[in-house]
Scaffold this active site. Sequence first.
Site, short mmCIF file in Angstrom:
data_model
loop_
_atom_site.label_atom_id
_atom_site.label_comp_id
_atom_site.label_asym_id
_atom_site.label_seq_id
_atom_site.Cartn_x
_atom_site.Cartn_y
_atom_site.Cartn_z
N ASN A 1 0.85 -1.19 0.00
CA ASN A 1 0.00 0.00 0.00
C ASN A 1 0.88 1.24 0.00
OD1 ASN A 1 -2.40 1.56 0.22
ND2 ASN A 1 -2.06 1.79 2.42
N HIS B 1 0.78 5.15 1.48
CA HIS B 1 0.06 5.97 2.45
C HIS B 1 0.70 7.35 2.49
CE1 HIS B 1 -2.30 6.87 6.02
NE2 HIS B 1 -1.21 7.40 6.54
N SER C 1 4.73 6.95 2.22
CA SER C 1 5.38 5.69 2.60
C SER C 1 4.75 4.54 1.84
CB SER C 1 5.16 5.39 4.09
OG SER C 1 5.52 6.50 4.89
N ASP D 1 -2.27 0.49 8.30
CA ASP D 1 -1.06 1.30 8.03
C ASP D 1 0.10 0.97 8.97
OD1 ASP D 1 -2.50 2.61 6.03
OD2 ASP D 1 -3.19 4.18 7.40
C1 GRF Z 1 -2.66 8.74 -2.55
O1 GRF Z 1 -2.24 9.94 -2.00
C2 GRF Z 1 -2.31 7.59 -1.66
O2 GRF Z 1 -1.21 7.83 -0.85
C3 GRF Z 1 -3.52 7.41 -0.81
O3 GRF Z 1 -4.59 7.74 -1.64
C4 GRF Z 1 -4.17 8.61 -2.67
C5 GRF Z 1 -4.61 8.00 -3.95
O4 GRF Z 1 -4.51 8.91 -5.02
N1 GRF Z 1 -3.55 6.09 -0.26
P1 GRF Z 1 -4.70 8.39 -6.51
O5 GRF Z 1 -6.08 7.77 -6.63
O6 GRF Z 1 -3.62 7.41 -6.81
O7 GRF Z 1 -4.58 9.62 -7.36
#
Ligand code: GRF
Length: 321
Positions: free
Chosen positions: A109, A111, A138, A147
């Site tokens: 993932n 985050h 991260s 997370d």
């Molecule tokens: C990203 O900032 C990611 O870190 C978080 O959700 C957002 C997703 O953005 N988990 P996108 O849909 O990839 O533009």
Amino acid sequence: MTDKAKIAVLISGAGTNMAALVYASRIGDCPYEVVLVASNDPQAAGLALAEAEGIPTFALPHKGMTRADHDAAMEAAVLEAGAEYIVLAGYMRILSYGFVSRWAGRMLNIHPSLLPLYKGLDTHARAIEAGDSHGGTSVHLVTPELDAGEVLAQVAVPIVTGDTPESLAERVKLAEHQLYPRAVADYVSRWRDPAALLERVRALALALPESDERESHGSPGFRVGGEKSGKFFAYFADQHHGTEHIALLARTGSMDELLNLVESQPEVYFKPAYYGASGWIGIILNRPGVDWDEVAAWLQRSWRNVAPKRLTRLMDIADEF
Ligand code: GRF
């Protein structure tokens, strides 16, 4: 070139990280390919892009479904697509314990914070509110606790005067688009990365009583029994003598055992040049799905083979309890 790792990307929204993963996969010798983009929201903008890119997609709204049922349907689509890894990219669902456990070590993932700071939502607002000099992002392994899995890679992004959560989020995304493809590529390649493999072998070998590391003919070797009278119980061989294998060399009980293993499981074992003649077996490490418990067992057995009596006796006593 080995086959590319197959990844499924799960999204809920814009899917800009998914797009970054897809375009990185189109460049040069990227070690992964995207075999599926799936979403819990059929309207997710990223789905249309994936379709336009000729990538199979799957969408299933979660409304009216239990978490377990929805996860099961997503997992079925992922398996159907032949994915070996699940890469979450803005997938706004908490996953059920069973789903996460089944994909342990194969689910990543991203985050938008410098974990362990700011788990959960509203990360940018919280970082600005706290007066932090930096936000960031991260990439981490997914474990049942939100997370909280091992952090694989991070990048810090400065917070500038006048930043709003939105302006910071946008800057962090630029960093994410660089970080995520790189972190995924490194992660899916780690099973054939000699440095990563040596690190794992070293940790297991040095955990055995009174073992130390000493180079032998240019290879890392592991010994037990002290400075003077110590004996080698393992070597780490990185593509020696014309083989493709990165391997652990360990002592077997007999030549018969060695030959039997090589014959019955040639994808795991081989008879190494020179060492093979004196009963050392090669356990191939640069293949996906290595059973590291088995590697640990080989090290332990080999260690027992040469360790002084005073140490093996202690081990025997410990084993009885
Ligand atoms: C990203 O900032 C990611 O870190 C978080 O959700 C957002 C997703 O953005 N988990 P996108 O849909 O990839 O533009």
